[in-house]
Design an enzyme around this catalytic site. Structure first.
Site, PDB file in Angstrom:
ATOM      1  N   GLY A  44       2.343  -2.090  -4.911  1.00 35.10           N
ATOM      2  CA  GLY A  44       2.208  -3.219  -6.504  1.00 35.10           C
ATOM      3  C   GLY A  44       1.964  -2.053  -7.757  1.00 35.10           C
ATOM      4  CG  ASP A  45       1.546   1.625  -7.666  1.00 34.64           C
ATOM      5  OD1 ASP A  45       1.162   1.603  -8.038  1.00 34.64           O
ATOM      6  OD2 ASP A  45       1.708   2.576  -6.686  1.00 34.64           O
TER       7      ASP A  45
END
Length: 306
Positions: A251-252
């Site tokens: 997600g980052d």
């Protein structure tokens, strides 16, 4: 310039062994120490994409010094605020034969009023054309309004911001018009206390985030790909084929790919394409993805308008 904020970074001490037997002495087959934190992951992907960033956050004590030494190996630009208490250590235990991963995460340092103010004073260097990405958990004595305070400060100075959080902390920042928010489909459902039956319902509720102020909404859907919702349109990225090795940091990586590309192109579709590629590339890697893997996955992703 892109600034990443990791309020509560960590040394991730990753241990691998055949079986984890609780209550007994266990011997590892290998171990590694990594610089951890969601904002740090964002900076590492930006580095892979050859996009400059400066990592901000709190570090302290002997573990803080070790954290900075580990981070120096990745050649990232940093401007951390030094604090009295130690940077935390997170222990991650991979039991190979049991196919289980156990995590024990430290709480992190308590931040004094003076240390908090020193950090906030650093934000005065941020202004027009900059993007600030806030991601990850807070230290134990910083309340949920800390991210909101940061967003209000940098908005007054003309910078854009991205916030990767959930719940009320996310909703509180929407009137300040974040560049992009990125809940997964489960987090989006929880925000509005609903259950989704199809993609169109996901789009409908993602657009509610825009109605409350967000400029773009990314919604990750694991093996079903991802969605980008803008004011007028919605787009889908397919999930490329590959073996998921480690979802930590995916997600980052998606946020990094989107924000970094948007800063250079102002094109949300291309930014979505790169964000989806970065997220999947990291999921298919042991660690944060490298540029060759990102380029490989990018070719397997197509963006379609819904």
């Amino acid at each position: 310039m892109i600034y990443t904020i990791t309020v509560n970074p960590s040394i991730d001490y990753v241990l691998q062994l055949e079986n984890l037997n609780t209550g007994e002495v266990n011997r590892t087959s290998s171990d590694v120490k990594l610089p951890g934190g969601k904002g740090i992951n964002v900076s590492r992907i930006l580095k892979a994409l050859d996009i400059d960033s400066t990592a901000l956050g709190f570090v302290g004590g002997a573990t803080g010094s070790m954290f900075e030494e580990l981070l120096a190996q990745h050649e990232l630009k940093t401007a951390f605020t030094k604090v009295k208490e130690d940077t935390r250590i997170n222990v991650k235990i991979n039991a190979v034969a049991q196919s289980e991963e156990t995590e024990i995460n430290g709480a992190g340092p308590a931040i004094s009023t003076a240390e908090r103010q020193t950090f906030m004073d650093q934000l005065s260097n941020i202004g027009d054309g900059d993007i600030v990405i806030m991601a990850g958990s807070l230290c134990k004595n910083l309340d949920a309004k800390f991210y909101l305070d940061i967003a209000q400060t940098i908005q007054k100075q003309g910078a854009e911001f991205v916030i990767d959080t959930t719940g009320q902390a996310l909703l509180d920042t929407l009137p300040l018009h974040p560049l992009v928010v990125k809940p997964n489909h489960h987090e989006l459902a929880d925000l509005f206390n609903v259950t989704f039956k199809n993609e169109q319902e996901i789009v409908t509720y993602a657009r509610k985030l825009l109605d409350q102020g967000a400029k773009h909404a990314l919604v990750s859907m694991a093996g079903d790909g991802a969605l980008l919702v803008t004011k007028d349109k919605a787009y889908k990225a397919n999930a490329p084929k590959g073996t998921v090795i480690n979802s930590v940091g995916a997600g980052d990586s998606m946020i990094a790919g989107f924000a970094g590309t948007f800063m250079e192109t102002k094109d949300p579709i291309e930014s979505f394409h790169m964000g989806a590629a970065c997220g999947s590339a990291t999921a298919f890697s042991q660690d944060i993805a490298v540029k060759t893997k990102i380029d490989e996955v990018y070719k397997e992703i197509s963006i379609t308008e819904l």
